[in-house]
Design an enzyme around this catalytic site. Structure first.
Site, PDB file in Angstrom:
ATOM      1  N   ASP A 173       0.871  -1.172   0.000  1.00  0.00           N
ATOM      2  CA  ASP A 173       0.000   0.000   0.000  1.00  0.00           C
ATOM      3  C   ASP A 173       0.908   1.222   0.000  1.00  0.00           C
ATOM      4  O   ASP A 173       2.119   1.106   0.259  1.00  0.00           O
ATOM      5  CB  ASP A 173      -0.936   0.006   1.213  1.00  0.00           C
ATOM      6  CG  ASP A 173      -1.902   1.182   1.188  1.00  0.00           C
ATOM      7  OD1 ASP A 173      -2.409   1.512   0.102  1.00  0.00           O
ATOM      8  OD2 ASP A 173      -2.153   1.780   2.243  1.00  0.00           O
ATOM      9  N   SER A 174       0.349   2.382  -0.263  1.00  0.00           N
ATOM     10  CA  SER A 174       1.151   3.599  -0.222  1.00  0.00           C
ATOM     11  C   SER A 174       1.470   4.027   1.203  1.00  0.00           C
ATOM     12  O   SER A 174       2.342   4.872   1.417  1.00  0.00           O
ATOM     13  CB  SER A 174       0.416   4.737  -0.944  1.00  0.00           C
ATOM     14  OG  SER A 174      -0.790   5.052  -0.259  1.00  0.00           O
ATOM     15  N   CYS A 191     -11.200   3.837  -0.189  1.00  0.00           N
ATOM     16  CA  CYS A 191      -9.750   3.913   0.007  1.00  0.00           C
ATOM     17  C   CYS A 191      -9.437   3.213   1.314  1.00  0.00           C
ATOM     18  O   CYS A 191     -10.124   3.428   2.321  1.00  0.00           O
ATOM     19  CB  CYS A 191      -9.262   5.359   0.047  1.00  0.00           C
ATOM     20  SG  CYS A 191      -7.523   5.544   0.529  1.00  0.00           S
ATOM     21  N   GLU A 222      -2.585   9.099   7.320  1.00  0.00           N
ATOM     22  CA  GLU A 222      -1.179   8.733   7.218  1.00  0.00           C
ATOM     23  C   GLU A 222      -0.299   9.554   8.155  1.00  0.00           C
ATOM     24  O   GLU A 222       0.635   9.028   8.770  1.00  0.00           O
ATOM     25  CB  GLU A 222      -0.693   8.915   5.777  1.00  0.00           C
ATOM     26  CG  GLU A 222       0.717   8.414   5.531  1.00  0.00           C
ATOM     27  CD  GLU A 222       0.840   6.906   5.587  1.00  0.00           C
ATOM     28  OE1 GLU A 222       1.983   6.421   5.804  1.00  0.00           O
ATOM     29  OE2 GLU A 222      -0.173   6.197   5.412  1.00  0.00           O
ATOM     30  N   CYS A 229      -4.572  -1.385  -1.901  1.00  0.00           N
ATOM     31  CA  CYS A 229      -4.810   0.022  -2.205  1.00  0.00           C
ATOM     32  C   CYS A 229      -5.767   0.071  -3.376  1.00  0.00           C
ATOM     33  O   CYS A 229      -5.494  -0.533  -4.424  1.00  0.00           O
ATOM     34  CB  CYS A 229      -3.491   0.715  -2.557  1.00  0.00           C
ATOM     35  SG  CYS A 229      -3.674   2.367  -3.260  1.00  0.00           S
TER      36      CYS A 229
END
Length: 283
Positions: free
Chosen positions: A28-29, A204, A170, A92
């Site tokens: 995933d990012s 998301c 994040e 993701c």
């Protein structure tokens, strides 16, 4: 545990071949995919589960398709070289929607992707009015359009681009109090309530960390839908294709692709019963 600013770097020659099977590698990012891997790990703890947060490439959702494909292909190549996994999970929505086809052409190993849960939302919606919150790229993608036309053609799908919320999860979630978390999701929730939807899709994976806040502000009459269990069961089915070597070791390790400031990844690792190992060296 190690903090991100002092984290150790690991290279492929140190890691490859050192883990018991089955091996699942997750990309995933950032931290968005952790709830998916946590669900899988709890269902089948025996084996090696490796999670790479591509913090160097974060965020994916505001990038163009060609750039996303290039970044994701490079990260999967790094995971493949480092761990030789049996199966990959692209945890993701944006990366799955944009890059999954290219990954399957490039690599011979099986991939499972994560896409917005439009189909189950349509199955549950009584009013045929569905809300979809996703990244800027996912909201407008042709893949999302196809999902809607295939599974929710008789529904009105109201879309909200929540890129700022991805950044909040994040970068700020672990130090945010309840009030800050509620305020972060309020714009999307206000939009969906004004549009009188009865089902909201969290499109998301980062939003899963704010499910409680979504449910609080949307209220009991609006369902909140995600794909964690469906994706998790699909991964477990694919893992059954690989023979059990009799090893019962259990590994749930998190890596990042660049140093991260502060203890956020240690905090997320502790929350999900994992270990943050540091930076995975990727070219």
């Amino acid at each position: 545990m190690m903090h991100g600013t002092n984290s150790t770097s690991f290279s492929a020659d140190r890691l490859r071949g050192s883990l018991s099977r089955p091996r699942l590698a997750v990309l995933d990012s950032g931290v968005g995919g952790l709830p998916y891997l946590h669900w899988i790990f709890r269902a089948r703890p025996a084996g090696a589960y490796i999670y790479l947060a591509d913090t160097a490439g974060f965020p994916y959702g505001s990038k163009g398709e060609d750039e996303i494909i290039e970044i994701v292909t490079r990260m999967i190549g790094c995971l493949n070289e480092s761990f030789d996994p049996d199966i990959f999970l692209i945890a993701c929505n944006t990366a799955s929607v944009v890059a999954l086809g290219a990954l399957r052409e490039r690599f011979s190993k099986p991939f499972v992707g994560v896409v917005p849960a439009v189909k189950p939302a349509a199955q549950q919606s009584r009013l045929r009015r569905i809300g979809l919150i996703a990244t800027s790229e996912t909201v407008v993608s042709s893949y999302t359009e196809n999902l809607i036309s295939t599974f929710a053609a008789d529904c009105r799908v109201l879309r909200f681009a929540g890129q700022d919320l991805v950044d909040f999860v994040e970068n700020d979630l672990t130090r945010a109090d309840e009030k800050a978390r509620l305020e972060a999701v309020r714009p999307a929730c206000d939009f969906f309530r004004e549009e009188r939807v009865d089902t909201v899709v969290l499109g998301c994976t980062h939003y899963l960390h704010l499910q409680k806040e979504f449910r609080t502000l949307l209220g009991p009459d609006i369902r909140v839908v995600d794909s964690v269990e469906g994706v998790g069961r699909q991964v477990l089915r694919r893992l059954e294709d690989f023979p059990d070597p009799g090893q019962r070791g259990s590994v749930f390790d998190i890596y990042t692709s660049s140093p991260v400031p502060g203890p956020a990844y240690d905090d997320f690792a502790a929350l999900y019963g994992a270990s943050y190992r540091g930076v995975l060296e990727c070219p």
